[in-house]
Write a protein that holds these residues in place. Structure first.
Motif, PDB file in Angstrom:
ATOM      1  N   LYS A  21       0.830  -1.200   0.000  1.00 24.00           N
ATOM      2  CA  LYS A  21       0.000   0.000   0.000  1.00 24.00           C
ATOM      3  C   LYS A  21       0.865   1.251   0.000  1.00 24.00           C
ATOM      4  CE  LYS A  21      -4.197  -1.757   2.023  1.00 24.00           C
ATOM      5  NZ  LYS A  21      -5.291  -1.461   2.933  1.00 24.00           N
ATOM      6  N   ALA A  22       0.415   2.227  -0.762  1.00 28.05           N
ATOM      7  CA  ALA A  22       1.121   3.504  -0.820  1.00 28.05           C
ATOM      8  C   ALA A  22       0.939   4.267   0.488  1.00 28.05           C
ATOM      9  CB  ALA A  22       0.581   4.328  -1.980  1.00 28.05           C
ATOM     10  N   ARG A  57       1.550   0.667  -7.636  1.00 24.10           N
ATOM     11  CA  ARG A  57       0.738  -0.211  -6.791  1.00 24.10           C
ATOM     12  C   ARG A  57      -0.708   0.288  -6.752  1.00 24.10           C
ATOM     13  NH1 ARG A  57       4.046   1.007  -1.841  1.00 24.10           N
ATOM     14  NH2 ARG A  57       4.294   2.833  -3.125  1.00 24.10           N
ATOM     15  N   ASP A  58      -1.207   0.676  -5.578  1.00 21.62           N
ATOM     16  CA  ASP A  58      -2.575   1.172  -5.452  1.00 21.62           C
ATOM     17  C   ASP A  58      -2.643   2.699  -5.530  1.00 21.62           C
ATOM     18  OD1 ASP A  58      -1.349   1.683  -3.029  1.00 21.62           O
ATOM     19  OD2 ASP A  58      -3.009   0.983  -1.800  1.00 21.62           O
ATOM     20  N   THR A  64     -13.203   1.701  -4.599  1.00 29.09           N
ATOM     21  CA  THR A  64     -12.664   0.390  -4.963  1.00 29.09           C
ATOM     22  C   THR A  64     -11.154   0.471  -5.168  1.00 29.09           C
ATOM     23  OG1 THR A  64     -14.751  -0.170  -6.029  1.00 29.09           O
ATOM     24  CG2 THR A  64     -12.843  -1.542  -6.573  1.00 29.09           C
ATOM     25  N   ASN A  65     -10.426  -0.329  -4.412  1.00 32.52           N
ATOM     26  CA  ASN A  65      -8.977  -0.412  -4.535  1.00 32.52           C
ATOM     27  C   ASN A  65      -8.664  -1.201  -5.803  1.00 32.52           C
ATOM     28  OD1 ASN A  65      -6.269  -1.386  -4.333  1.00 32.52           O
ATOM     29  ND2 ASN A  65      -6.316  -1.116  -2.124  1.00 32.52           N
ATOM     30  N   ILE A 120      -4.578   7.248  -0.870  1.00 33.40           N
ATOM     31  CA  ILE A 120      -4.091   6.027  -0.240  1.00 33.40           C
ATOM     32  C   ILE A 120      -5.273   5.246   0.319  1.00 33.40           C
ATOM     33  CG2 ILE A 120      -1.818   6.939   0.320  1.00 33.40           C
ATOM     34  CD1 ILE A 120      -2.891   7.412   3.206  1.00 33.40           C
ATOM     35  N   TYR A 121      -5.149   3.938   0.266  1.00 31.31           N
ATOM     36  CA  TYR A 121      -6.163   3.059   0.845  1.00 31.31           C
ATOM     37  C   TYR A 121      -5.709   2.697   2.243  1.00 31.31           C
ATOM     38  CZ  TYR A 121      -8.144   2.890  -3.764  1.00 31.31           C
ATOM     39  OH  TYR A 121      -8.726   3.253  -4.955  1.00 31.31           O
ATOM     40  N   LYS A 122      -6.652   2.665   3.163  1.00 31.68           N
ATOM     41  CA  LYS A 122      -6.319   2.424   4.577  1.00 31.68           C
ATOM     42  C   LYS A 122      -6.531   0.970   4.961  1.00 31.68           C
ATOM     43  CE  LYS A 122      -7.381   7.097   5.923  1.00 31.68           C
ATOM     44  NZ  LYS A 122      -8.165   7.930   6.794  1.00 31.68           N
TER      45      LYS A 122
END
Length: 156
Positions: free
Chosen positions: A28-29, A69-70, A128-129, A154-156
């Protein structure tokens, strides 16, 4: 000799178990990476002058300098129209001002309003990731540039 061999085997086994954890931690970023990507996008868009098409096309084509990445760059006009999207090319050209997240939050409208009022901000919503294909909490960092909001999250 056997004790040192089993100690060696144990050490190698533990190291092998830790590798996937280290790789997962990097999956994850980070907030710092999102901020840096937006700042890089702002610089590129400023340098492009009146014809920003090349930058928009690079972002939408998932050029590695705009997708990691994401983490990906998104550029919105202040009317809610997507100008570039590093994860979903189908959204380019669409006005998403009325788009809602899973909780009914009008996140694009909010984003545009925050860009107009604050200029630089973080925004929370659900999206949506692209790597997990799951709806996840997300924090988006954005900076207003002229008539657009340049964002990465960023996704948590």
């Amino acid at each position: 000799m056997k004790p040192s061999l089993s100690l060696c085997t144990l050490t190698i086994s533990l190291a092998a178990l830790c590798l996937p954890l280290a790789a997962h931690a990097q999956a994850k970023a980070t907030a710092e990476e999102a901020t840096a990507m937006v700042k890089k996008g702002v610089v590129a868009l400023k340098a492009a002058g009146a014809d920003k098409t090349k930058v928009y096309n690079e972002v939408t084509a998932k050029d590695p300098k705009w997708v990691d990445r994401d983490l990906y760059l998104v550029v919105y006009g202040l009317d809610g129209t997507v100008r570039a999207h590093g994860a979903n090319a189908k959204q380019v050209g669409a006005n998403l001002i009325d788009m809602l997240d899973i909780d009914g939050k009008p996140f694009v409208k909010e984003r545009v309003e925050l860009a107009k009022s604050k200029g630089t901000f973080w925004q929370d919503y659900k999206f949506t990731n692209p790597t997990t294909k799951k709806i996840e909490p997300k924090s988006m960092y954005c900076e207003k540039l002229d008539d657009m909001a340049v964002c990465a999250g960023i996704y948590k």
